[in-house]
Design a protein around this motif. Structure first.
Motif, PDB file in Angstrom:
ATOM      1  N   THR A   1       3.654  10.516 -15.231  1.00 53.26           N
ATOM      2  CA  THR A   1       2.686  10.493 -14.276  1.00 53.26           C
ATOM      3  C   THR A   1       2.506   9.257 -13.595  1.00 53.26           C
ATOM      4  N   LEU A   2       2.179   9.346 -11.986  1.00 58.09           N
ATOM      5  CA  LEU A   2       1.981   8.109 -11.358  1.00 58.09           C
ATOM      6  C   LEU A   2       0.858   8.405 -10.371  1.00 58.09           C
ATOM      7  N   PRO A   3      -0.189   7.841 -10.344  1.00 56.88           N
ATOM      8  CA  PRO A   3      -1.267   8.064  -9.414  1.00 56.88           C
ATOM      9  C   PRO A   3      -0.767   7.555  -7.868  1.00 56.88           C
ATOM     10  N   LEU A   4      -0.965   8.594  -7.013  1.00 59.29           N
ATOM     11  CA  LEU A   4      -0.408   8.236  -5.712  1.00 59.29           C
ATOM     12  C   LEU A   4      -1.097   9.222  -4.738  1.00 59.29           C
ATOM     13  N   ASP A   5      -1.835   8.464  -3.851  1.00 57.43           N
ATOM     14  CA  ASP A   5      -2.593   9.090  -2.498  1.00 57.43           C
ATOM     15  C   ASP A   5      -1.571   8.792  -1.359  1.00 57.43           C
ATOM     16  N   THR A   6      -0.757   9.806  -0.853  1.00 53.20           N
ATOM     17  CA  THR A   6       0.238   9.375   0.250  1.00 53.20           C
ATOM     18  C   THR A   6      -0.669   9.081   1.467  1.00 53.20           C
ATOM     19  N   SER A   7      -1.872   9.560   1.706  1.00 53.46           N
ATOM     20  CA  SER A   7      -2.668   9.039   2.744  1.00 53.46           C
ATOM     21  C   SER A   7      -3.066   7.748   2.708  1.00 53.46           C
ATOM     22  N   SER A   8      -3.068   6.806   1.715  1.00 52.56           N
ATOM     23  CA  SER A   8      -3.607   5.617   1.426  1.00 52.56           C
ATOM     24  C   SER A   8      -2.187   4.793   1.289  1.00 52.56           C
ATOM     25  N   LEU A   9      -2.031   3.713   2.246  1.00 61.19           N
ATOM     26  CA  LEU A   9      -0.897   2.852   2.356  1.00 61.19           C
ATOM     27  C   LEU A   9      -1.115   1.776   0.835  1.00 61.19           C
ATOM     28  N   THR A  10      -2.210   1.592   0.347  1.00 68.25           N
ATOM     29  CA  THR A  10      -2.563   0.871  -0.606  1.00 68.25           C
ATOM     30  C   THR A  10      -2.196   1.486  -1.721  1.00 68.25           C
ATOM     31  N   SER A  11      -2.349   2.935  -1.929  1.00 70.91           N
ATOM     32  CA  SER A  11      -1.847   3.522  -2.957  1.00 70.91           C
ATOM     33  C   SER A  11      -0.377   3.729  -2.982  1.00 70.91           C
ATOM     34  N   VAL A  12       0.167   3.851  -1.827  1.00 65.71           N
ATOM     35  CA  VAL A  12       1.337   3.971  -1.979  1.00 65.71           C
ATOM     36  C   VAL A  12       2.306   2.428  -2.490  1.00 65.71           C
ATOM     37  N   ARG A  13       1.657   1.260  -2.041  1.00 66.14           N
ATOM     38  CA  ARG A  13       2.453   0.263  -2.250  1.00 66.14           C
ATOM     39  C   ARG A  13       2.143   0.107  -3.775  1.00 66.14           C
ATOM     40  N   GLU A  14       1.087   0.264  -4.424  1.00 64.48           N
ATOM     41  CA  GLU A  14       0.935   0.413  -5.866  1.00 64.48           C
ATOM     42  C   GLU A  14       1.657   1.362  -6.737  1.00 64.48           C
ATOM     43  N   ALA A  15       1.971   2.446  -6.283  1.00 65.52           N
ATOM     44  CA  ALA A  15       2.674   3.543  -6.870  1.00 65.52           C
ATOM     45  C   ALA A  15       4.001   2.890  -6.834  1.00 65.52           C
TER      46      ALA A  15
ATOM     47  N   HIS B   1     -10.255  10.277   8.072  1.00 67.29           N
ATOM     48  CA  HIS B   1      -9.502   9.149   8.453  1.00 67.29           C
ATOM     49  C   HIS B   1      -9.136   8.521   6.913  1.00 67.29           C
ATOM     50  N   SER B   2      -8.050   7.926   6.853  1.00 63.78           N
ATOM     51  CA  SER B   2      -7.729   7.283   5.588  1.00 63.78           C
ATOM     52  C   SER B   2      -8.241   6.035   5.518  1.00 63.78           C
ATOM     53  N   PRO B   3      -8.225   5.210   4.383  1.00 63.80           N
ATOM     54  CA  PRO B   3      -8.863   3.853   4.179  1.00 63.80           C
ATOM     55  C   PRO B   3      -8.225   2.886   5.438  1.00 63.80           C
ATOM     56  N   GLU B   4      -7.129   3.246   5.810  1.00 71.11           N
ATOM     57  CA  GLU B   4      -6.738   2.221   6.938  1.00 71.11           C
ATOM     58  C   GLU B   4      -7.283   2.846   8.353  1.00 71.11           C
ATOM     59  N   ASP B   5      -7.899   3.937   8.308  1.00 70.65           N
ATOM     60  CA  ASP B   5      -8.584   4.366   9.549  1.00 70.65           C
ATOM     61  C   ASP B   5      -7.587   5.132  10.346  1.00 70.65           C
ATOM     62  N   TYR B   6      -6.404   5.881   9.562  1.00 72.40           N
ATOM     63  CA  TYR B   6      -5.398   6.617  10.301  1.00 72.40           C
ATOM     64  C   TYR B   6      -5.770   8.092   9.750  1.00 72.40           C
ATOM     65  N   GLU B   7      -5.437   8.999  10.875  1.00 73.01           N
ATOM     66  CA  GLU B   7      -5.850  10.481  10.715  1.00 73.01           C
ATOM     67  C   GLU B   7      -5.129  11.056   9.457  1.00 73.01           C
ATOM     68  N   THR B   8      -5.954  11.612   8.756  1.00 75.99           N
ATOM     69  CA  THR B   8      -5.317  12.005   7.325  1.00 75.99           C
ATOM     70  C   THR B   8      -4.288  12.879   7.395  1.00 75.99           C
TER      71      THR B   8
ATOM     72  N   GLN C   1       5.200  -0.608  12.313  1.00 71.88           N
ATOM     73  CA  GLN C   1       4.046  -1.458  12.611  1.00 71.88           C
ATOM     74  C   GLN C   1       2.544  -1.009  11.944  1.00 71.88           C
ATOM     75  N   LEU C   2       2.605   0.270  12.069  1.00 69.05           N
ATOM     76  CA  LEU C   2       1.331   1.140  11.474  1.00 69.05           C
ATOM     77  C   LEU C   2       0.950   0.703   9.848  1.00 69.05           C
ATOM     78  N   VAL C   3       2.247   0.984   9.208  1.00 69.27           N
ATOM     79  CA  VAL C   3       2.243   0.581   7.619  1.00 69.27           C
ATOM     80  C   VAL C   3       2.377  -1.055   7.471  1.00 69.27           C
ATOM     81  N   SER C   4       2.462  -2.063   8.294  1.00 66.72           N
ATOM     82  CA  SER C   4       2.440  -3.457   8.275  1.00 66.72           C
ATOM     83  C   SER C   4       3.804  -3.668   7.255  1.00 66.72           C
ATOM     84  N   LEU C   5       5.166  -3.010   7.576  1.00 69.86           N
ATOM     85  CA  LEU C   5       6.028  -2.999   6.884  1.00 69.86           C
ATOM     86  C   LEU C   5       6.768  -4.697   6.787  1.00 69.86           C
ATOM     87  N   THR C   6       6.823  -5.573   5.915  1.00 65.27           N
ATOM     88  CA  THR C   6       7.270  -6.642   5.921  1.00 65.27           C
ATOM     89  C   THR C   6       8.675  -6.829   5.947  1.00 65.27           C
ATOM     90  N   THR C   7       9.195  -8.016   6.156  1.00 60.45           N
ATOM     91  CA  THR C   7      10.523  -8.076   6.085  1.00 60.45           C
ATOM     92  C   THR C   7      11.213  -8.112   4.676  1.00 60.45           C
TER      93      THR C   7
END
Length: 319
Positions: A53-67, A100-107, A305-311
Motif C-alpha cells: 500500500t502507498l498513501p496517495l491523494d491525487t488532488s494534492s501535489l505534495t502527496s503525489v511527490r511523496e508517493a 479546492h486542493s491544498p494548492e488551491d486548485y479545484e479538486t 506550470q500548474l504542478v511546478s514541474l522542474t527540469t
C-alpha cells in the motif's frame, strides 16, 4: 504494478483479476490507508503475489511527490520488482460546493487529471521498456454523446481556468461539466503522452479506457443518498440503456482494465481509446476534440506550470 484507487470499485475488481491470473507485485495507492489494508487482508494472494500500500491523494501535489519518491525507493531497494504498469484509475465527481486542493486548485480537476499528470511524469523513467500507462476516463468527456449531454457538455480544456474554478468568485461550472472536462483533459494527456513516447523511441504504451457508467463506484461519492440508491437499481439501468448511456459493470469493467494492463493482445494499444458498453469491450473513437494536438500541447505546457514541474523532474522521454 501501481494502481491509484485500487481499493474500491472498478480498481478493486481489476486488482482481484490480476491477483487471480498471475503472480505480481501490486501497489495500491490511495488516500484511505485503513481501507487499503483491509482490502489487502481480504484478497486471496496467489503464490508469488505481493500487495503493498502507498498513501496517495491525487488532488494534492505534495502527496503525489511523496508517493512517487516512496515508490521509486521501493523499486531501487528491491522491495518490489520493476514497474510494469501505472494504472491512473482514481477519480470521482464531487457534488455540492466547489472544493479546492491544498494548492488551491479545484479538486475534480486536480484529483482526476492534474495529480495523475504529475505522477506519470515522476514515474515514467521507472517503467519497464515495454511498460504501460492506462488512464481510466469517461464517455462523459464527449459532448456529442448521450453520456456527455447527461452530465453537461465538457468545455474548453483550459488548464488554468479549470484549476481556478470557484477561486475568482465567478459563477462556477456545474459538477458534471467539471467532471466531463477533467476526463477530456485525461484523454488529451494520454494521446500527447503516446506521441511524445513514440518520438523518443520508447516502447511504453499510453492507453485511454472508459469503463462505462458503473453503479457501486466512487463516481457518485458525495451525492445525496436517494440519488446513490436510485442509480444502483435495475430500473435506473434500464432507463439509462434506453437513453443511450454507455453502461459498464464492476465485473466487466474491472476485468477489461486488467486486460489493458497486462494482456499481450493490447500491446499495440498505445494512443487508442477502449470502452466497455453493455457487456462488450473494444476500441472506440473518443471525442473529436480529444485528437486536437494543438490543444493537447497547450494543456501539457499549462499543466507543467500548474504542478511546478522542474527540469530534474521532467523525463527526457517526454520533452
Amino acid at each position: 504494478m501501481l494502481i491509484t484507487g485500487g481499493h474500491s470499485g472498478i480498481g478493486l475488481e481489476c486488482v482481484k483479476r490480476l491477483v487471480w491470473d498471475r503472480p505480481l507485485n501490486i501497489v495500491l495507492a490511495g488516500r484511505s490507508p485503513d481501507r487499503m489494508k483491509e482490502v489487502v487482508g481480504q484478497l486471496r494472494q496467489n503464490g508469488g503475489t505481493k500487495i503493498s500500500t502507498l498513501p496517495l491523494d491525487t488532488s494534492s501535489l505534495t502527496s503525489v511527490r511523496e508517493a512517487a519518491a516512496r515508490l521509486r525507493s521501493m523499486v531501487e531497494g528491491g522491495e518490489i520488482d520493476t514497474l510494469q504498469a501505472i494504472l491512473c484509475n482514481a477519480g470521482g465527481r464531487s457534488f455540492g460546493p466547489v472544493l479546492h486542493s491544498p494548492e488551491d486548485y479545484e479538486t475534480t480537476f486536480a484529483g482526476n487529471y492534474l495529480g495523475h499528470f504529475l505522477l506519470v511524469h515522476l514515474l515514467v523513467d521507472s517503467l519497464a521498456k515495454d511498460g504501460r500507462v492506462v488512464f481510466t476516463t469517461s464517455g462523459t468527456h464527449d459532448p456529442d454523446t448521450r453520456d456527455g449531454k447527461a452530465v453537461g457538455p465538457a468545455v474548453e480544456p483550459d488548464a488554468w481556468k479549470l484549476a481556478k474554478v470557484g477561486v475568482d468568485g465567478g459563477k462556477p461550472l456545474s459538477s458534471g461539466v467539471r467532471y466531463a472536462t477533467a476526463k477530456l483533459c485525461v484523454i488529451l494527456f494520454a494521446y500527447e503522452l503516446h506521441r511524445r513516447l513514440q518520438r523518443s523511441g520508447s516502447s511504453i504504451s499510453s492507453i485511454a479506457f472508459d469503463p462505462g457508467s458503473v453503479s457501486g463506484t466512487s463516481f457518485l461519492r458525495g451525492a445525496p443518498a436517494p440519488l446513490r440508491f436510485i442509480a444502483g437499481t435495475s430500473f435506473a439501468r434500464r432507463l439509462m440503456k434506453l437513453a443511450g448511456i454507455t453502461l459498464g459493470s464492476l465485473e466487466v469493467s474491472g476485468a477489461s482494465l486488467a486486460k489493458l494492463a497486462t494482456d499481450t493482445a493490447y500491446a499495440q494499444g498505445s494512443g487508442r481509446y477502449f470502452q466497455v458498453n453493455d457487456g462488450s469491450f473494444g476500441e472506440r473513437r473518443s471525442a473529436t476534440i480529444s485528437y486536437d494536438e494543438a490543444r493537447a500541447i497547450k494543456l501539457w505546457n499549462a499543466s507543467k506550470q500548474l504542478v511546478s514541474l522542474t527540469t530534474t523532474e521532467e523525463s527526457p522521454l517526454l520533452r
